[in-house]
Each structure stands twice: as structure tokens, then as C-alpha cells.
Design a protein around this motif. Structure first.
Motif, PDB file in Angstrom:
ATOM      1  N   ASN A   3      41.879  58.106  42.240  1.00 35.67           N
ATOM      2  CA  ASN A   3      42.406  58.582  40.972  1.00 35.67           C
ATOM      3  C   ASN A   3      42.940  57.412  40.162  1.00 35.67           C
ATOM      4  N   PRO A   4      42.830  57.484  38.834  1.00 37.40           N
ATOM      5  CA  PRO A   4      43.341  56.384  38.016  1.00 37.40           C
ATOM      6  C   PRO A   4      44.858  56.384  37.942  1.00 37.40           C
ATOM      7  N   SER A   5      45.401  55.246  37.611  1.00 38.23           N
ATOM      8  CA  SER A   5      46.806  55.148  37.228  1.00 38.23           C
ATOM      9  C   SER A   5      46.889  55.355  35.719  1.00 38.23           C
ATOM     10  N   PHE A   6      48.109  55.526  35.204  1.00 37.42           N
ATOM     11  CA  PHE A   6      48.267  55.785  33.775  1.00 37.42           C
ATOM     12  C   PHE A   6      49.352  54.903  33.185  1.00 37.42           C
ATOM     13  N   PRO A  10      53.019  52.174  23.457  1.00 37.11           N
ATOM     14  CA  PRO A  10      54.100  52.337  22.475  1.00 37.11           C
ATOM     15  C   PRO A  10      53.839  53.461  21.483  1.00 37.11           C
ATOM     16  N   GLN A  11      52.570  53.832  21.310  1.00 37.94           N
ATOM     17  CA  GLN A  11      52.212  54.931  20.404  1.00 37.94           C
ATOM     18  C   GLN A  11      52.209  56.276  21.127  1.00 37.94           C
ATOM     19  N   ASN A  12      52.679  56.264  22.393  1.00 33.50           N
ATOM     20  CA  ASN A  12      52.797  57.467  23.221  1.00 33.50           C
ATOM     21  C   ASN A  12      51.445  58.068  23.596  1.00 33.50           C
ATOM     22  N   ARG A  13      50.438  57.191  23.740  1.00 33.42           N
ATOM     23  CA  ARG A  13      49.152  57.632  24.259  1.00 33.42           C
ATOM     24  C   ARG A  13      49.094  57.284  25.742  1.00 33.42           C
ATOM     25  N   ARG A  14      48.474  58.153  26.523  1.00 30.52           N
ATOM     26  CA  ARG A  14      48.436  57.993  27.981  1.00 30.52           C
ATOM     27  C   ARG A  14      47.066  57.425  28.367  1.00 30.52           C
ATOM     28  N   ILE A  15      47.067  56.167  28.806  1.00 34.18           N
ATOM     29  CA  ILE A  15      45.839  55.435  29.052  1.00 34.18           C
ATOM     30  C   ILE A  15      45.560  55.355  30.546  1.00 34.18           C
ATOM     31  N   ALA A  16      44.381  55.813  30.956  1.00 35.91           N
ATOM     32  CA  ALA A  16      43.969  55.763  32.355  1.00 35.91           C
ATOM     33  C   ALA A  16      43.387  54.391  32.669  1.00 35.91           C
ATOM     34  N   TYR A  17      43.680  53.902  33.870  1.00 35.14           N
ATOM     35  CA  TYR A  17      43.146  52.585  34.238  1.00 35.14           C
ATOM     36  C   TYR A  17      43.009  52.452  35.746  1.00 35.14           C
ATOM     37  N   HIS A  18      42.173  51.500  36.141  1.00 33.06           N
ATOM     38  CA  HIS A  18      42.058  51.060  37.528  1.00 33.06           C
ATOM     39  C   HIS A  18      42.263  49.556  37.536  1.00 33.06           C
ATOM     40  N   GLN A  19      43.070  49.078  38.447  1.00 29.64           N
ATOM     41  CA  GLN A  19      43.387  47.656  38.499  1.00 29.64           C
ATOM     42  C   GLN A  19      43.160  47.128  39.912  1.00 29.64           C
ATOM     43  N   THR A  20      42.480  45.992  39.976  1.00 28.51           N
ATOM     44  CA  THR A  20      42.204  45.325  41.241  1.00 28.51           C
ATOM     45  C   THR A  20      43.047  44.059  41.309  1.00 28.51           C
ATOM     46  N   PRO A  21      43.914  43.931  42.298  1.00 29.55           N
ATOM     47  CA  PRO A  21      44.719  42.714  42.391  1.00 29.55           C
ATOM     48  C   PRO A  21      43.869  41.519  42.800  1.00 29.55           C
ATOM     49  N   GLY A  22      44.318  40.340  42.407  1.00 30.57           N
ATOM     50  CA  GLY A  22      43.592  39.138  42.775  1.00 30.57           C
ATOM     51  C   GLY A  22      44.112  37.940  42.021  1.00 30.57           C
ATOM     52  N   ALA A  55      41.451  39.037  39.973  1.00 29.13           N
ATOM     53  CA  ALA A  55      42.137  40.177  39.359  1.00 29.13           C
ATOM     54  C   ALA A  55      41.211  40.832  38.339  1.00 29.13           C
ATOM     55  N   PHE A  56      41.240  42.160  38.286  1.00 23.02           N
ATOM     56  CA  PHE A  56      40.326  42.882  37.383  1.00 23.02           C
ATOM     57  C   PHE A  56      40.993  44.156  36.884  1.00 23.02           C
ATOM     58  N   LEU A  57      40.743  44.462  35.616  1.00 24.67           N
ATOM     59  CA  LEU A  57      41.279  45.675  34.994  1.00 24.67           C
ATOM     60  C   LEU A  57      40.194  46.357  34.182  1.00 24.67           C
ATOM     61  N   ARG A  58      40.047  47.661  34.400  1.00 26.29           N
ATOM     62  CA  ARG A  58      39.201  48.493  33.535  1.00 26.29           C
ATOM     63  C   ARG A  58      40.039  49.684  33.102  1.00 26.29           C
ATOM     64  N   THR A  89      50.671  44.611  29.030  1.00 28.43           N
ATOM     65  CA  THR A  89      51.588  45.264  29.967  1.00 28.43           C
ATOM     66  C   THR A  89      51.128  45.143  31.414  1.00 28.43           C
ATOM     67  N   LEU A  90      49.833  45.283  31.645  1.00 29.86           N
ATOM     68  CA  LEU A  90      49.330  45.385  33.016  1.00 29.86           C
ATOM     69  C   LEU A  90      48.875  44.057  33.604  1.00 29.86           C
ATOM     70  N   THR A  91      48.645  43.052  32.773  1.00 31.46           N
ATOM     71  CA  THR A  91      48.181  41.761  33.279  1.00 31.46           C
ATOM     72  C   THR A  91      49.210  40.679  32.960  1.00 31.46           C
ATOM     73  N   SER A  92      49.091  39.565  33.648  1.00 31.60           N
ATOM     74  CA  SER A  92      49.956  38.428  33.370  1.00 31.60           C
ATOM     75  C   SER A  92      49.103  37.183  33.204  1.00 31.60           C
ATOM     76  N   GLY A  93      49.485  36.348  32.278  1.00 33.11           N
ATOM     77  CA  GLY A  93      48.742  35.124  32.038  1.00 33.11           C
ATOM     78  C   GLY A  93      47.455  35.372  31.276  1.00 33.11           C
ATOM     79  N   PRO A  94      46.709  34.322  30.987  1.00 27.12           N
ATOM     80  CA  PRO A  94      45.459  34.455  30.235  1.00 27.12           C
ATOM     81  C   PRO A  94      44.404  35.250  31.014  1.00 27.12           C
ATOM     82  N   GLN A  95      43.639  36.036  30.275  1.00 28.01           N
ATOM     83  CA  GLN A  95      42.587  36.877  30.837  1.00 28.01           C
ATOM     84  C   GLN A  95      41.243  36.557  30.188  1.00 28.01           C
ATOM     85  N   ILE A  96      40.174  36.748  30.934  1.00 24.09           N
ATOM     86  CA  ILE A  96      38.836  36.698  30.347  1.00 24.09           C
ATOM     87  C   ILE A  96      38.471  38.115  29.934  1.00 24.09           C
ATOM     88  N   LEU A  97      38.236  38.314  28.662  1.00 25.96           N
ATOM     89  CA  LEU A  97      37.889  39.635  28.141  1.00 25.96           C
ATOM     90  C   LEU A  97      36.380  39.793  28.133  1.00 25.96           C
TER      91      LEU A  97
END
Length: 248
Positions: A3-6, A10-22, A55-58, A89-97
């Protein structure tokens, strides 16, 4: 399938996500218009990230997939705000988009606001400004009149359900255009583009390449690849591109 996390934005929208640590820099996948985070490219990248230890986020924009909201009420600015909240909010440091189609436009909007959080950008058939340059410019006079009434219905090649394009989507998109003023991208940029893409043709990638300023910007054309860019060879090219960026 877990199941996704949520995340509540700040706009009070609930965003589903899956995050892989690394390890970092992390990789963030930004999907396309009316797509979700369960697509072929997103899952392929997650599997690759796990194997590499990256580390990965979708995530799903509001009105998409498992996130809250009605798709027809959304617009580019909303989905940009969702992406910005998820990344900051969910990541730290520079990310490759890694931005697929509309996700390419969203990635560029994020990069324009928080360039220090972007380590690189991989555009897969990136579609900046598509609400204006593809939709509005391609509408017939009858379709423009229909849109003035609130919405216009377009056929979809990817689903039995047609695309319903709202007046707000087009008008709000005009406040988010990135190809009308200087676009500084102070990090490596890789644009991956199929020559058989009829939804976002190679001319869009060439225009973005010509318009943006980057210390290292490269375009790779794949003969006969279509807009999905999801064949095994195309998926391998995406991960090979990421490997070079991460190891470079």
C-alpha cells in the motif's frame, strides 16, 4: 503490491507515494498526464534503484492514481505544487528528476524554483508547454468554442476513455509556460526521445534543447520509439542514462 504512503501538501491535497531508501543523489520519477505511479517506467526504475541501492521516489499527482482529488479539477500548477511538496518534504539533498511527458514540464517547473535540489534531469519525451503548443494551438475553431463553455473532449490512443480537457487546464497552464523566457538548468540534462512519437514529436525536444541553458545538455533520439518509450531497449536506455549521471 504494498500500500502507498500518503503526504498532505500545504494545499491540503493527499498525495500517494512509494519511497525506496538508498544512497543519494536520489531519483524521483514524475509521470505523465493522466498516468500514475504504477506504470511500466516507474516500476522499472524502482526495481533498478533497489538493485543499485539508490534512493527512489514515485508518486501520484492529485487527481491521479491513489491520490486525492478529481482529475478534471486539476491543472499544471496544482500538479507542480504536488511534485514540489513531495520532493522537498520526502527527499533530502539534490535529486535526479526523471520526467515522462508532462512530468518533464513539471520537472522543469520544480527546477526553476529549487535548482539547488536538482542534481540532474532526464526527460523522457518531455512535453513542456503542451497545453498551449499542442492542445490549444491544435484545436479547431469549433473545439475552441467548445472549450470556452468549460471543456472539450478529445480521443485517447491509450485508453477507451477520451481525454476531457478543461478550460482551467489550458488557461492555468499559460501561467506555467517555460519556453517563453530564459530557462536556466545548472545541472546535467539528458533528453530521451523517440522518432516515432506522434504525441510529443522530436521537434519539441529540439526546441527545448535550443531554448534551455545547461552546462551539459544532450539529446538522444531512438529510431522508431513511440511516446510510451517502454520497450526493453528504451527502459534500458533510461537506466543506463541514470547510471552515467550517478557515476559521473
Amino acid at each position: 503490491m504494498s500500500n502507498p504512503s500518503f503526504l498532505t501538501t500545504p494545499q491540503n491535497r493527499r498525495i500517494a507515494y512509494h519511497q525506496t531508501p538508498g544512497a543519494g543523489p536520489g531519483v524521483v520519477f514524475l509521470g505523465g498526464f493522466k498516468s500514475d505511479m504504477e506504470g511500466t517506467k516507474a516500476l522499472h526504475l524502482e526495481e533498478w534503484a533497489r538493485a543499485r541501492g539508490a534512493a527512489f521516489l514515485r508518486f501520484d499527482y492529485s487527481g491521479h492514481g491513489s491520490s486525492s482529488g478529481d482529475f478534471l479539477e486539476g491543472a499544471i500548477g496544482d500538479w507542480f505544487e504536488d511534485a514540489l511538496a513531495a520532493i522537498t518534504t520526502l527527499t533530502s539533498g539534490p535529486q535526479i528528476l526523471v520526467g515522462s511527458s508532462m512530468g518533464g514540464w513539471i520537472s522543469l517547473l520544480v527546477a526553476r524554483v529549487v535548482p539547488e535540489r536538482v542534481a540532474g534531469f532526464v526527460g523522457i519525451a518531455a512535453a513542456p508547454d503542451f497545453t498551449e503548443d499542442s492542445m490549444w494551438d491544435g484545436f479547431t475553431p469549433a473545439q475552441r468554442r467548445e472549450l470556452a463553455g468549460g471543456q472539450v473532449v478529445l480521443p485517447s490512443e491509450y485508453s477507451d476513455e477520451p481525454y476531457i480537457i478543461t478550460k482551467r487546464l489550458v488557461e492555468e497552464g499559460r501561467d506555467r509556460l517555460v519556453l517563453r523566457e530564459p530557462l536556466e538548468l545548472p545541472f546535467p540534462v539528458r533528453l530521451l526521445q523517440g522518432t516515432a512519437d506522434v504525441d510529443v514529436p522530436p521537434s519539441v525536444a529540439l526546441r527545448l534543447m535550443d531554448h534551455a541553458t545547461s552546462p551539459d545538455l544532450r539529446l538522444t533520439l531512438v529510431k522508431d520509439a513511440d511516446h510510451r518509450f517502454s520497450t526493453p531497449d528504451c527502459l534500458d536506455l533510461v537506466t543506463q542514462t541514470l547510471e552515467v549521471l550517478l557515476d559521473g
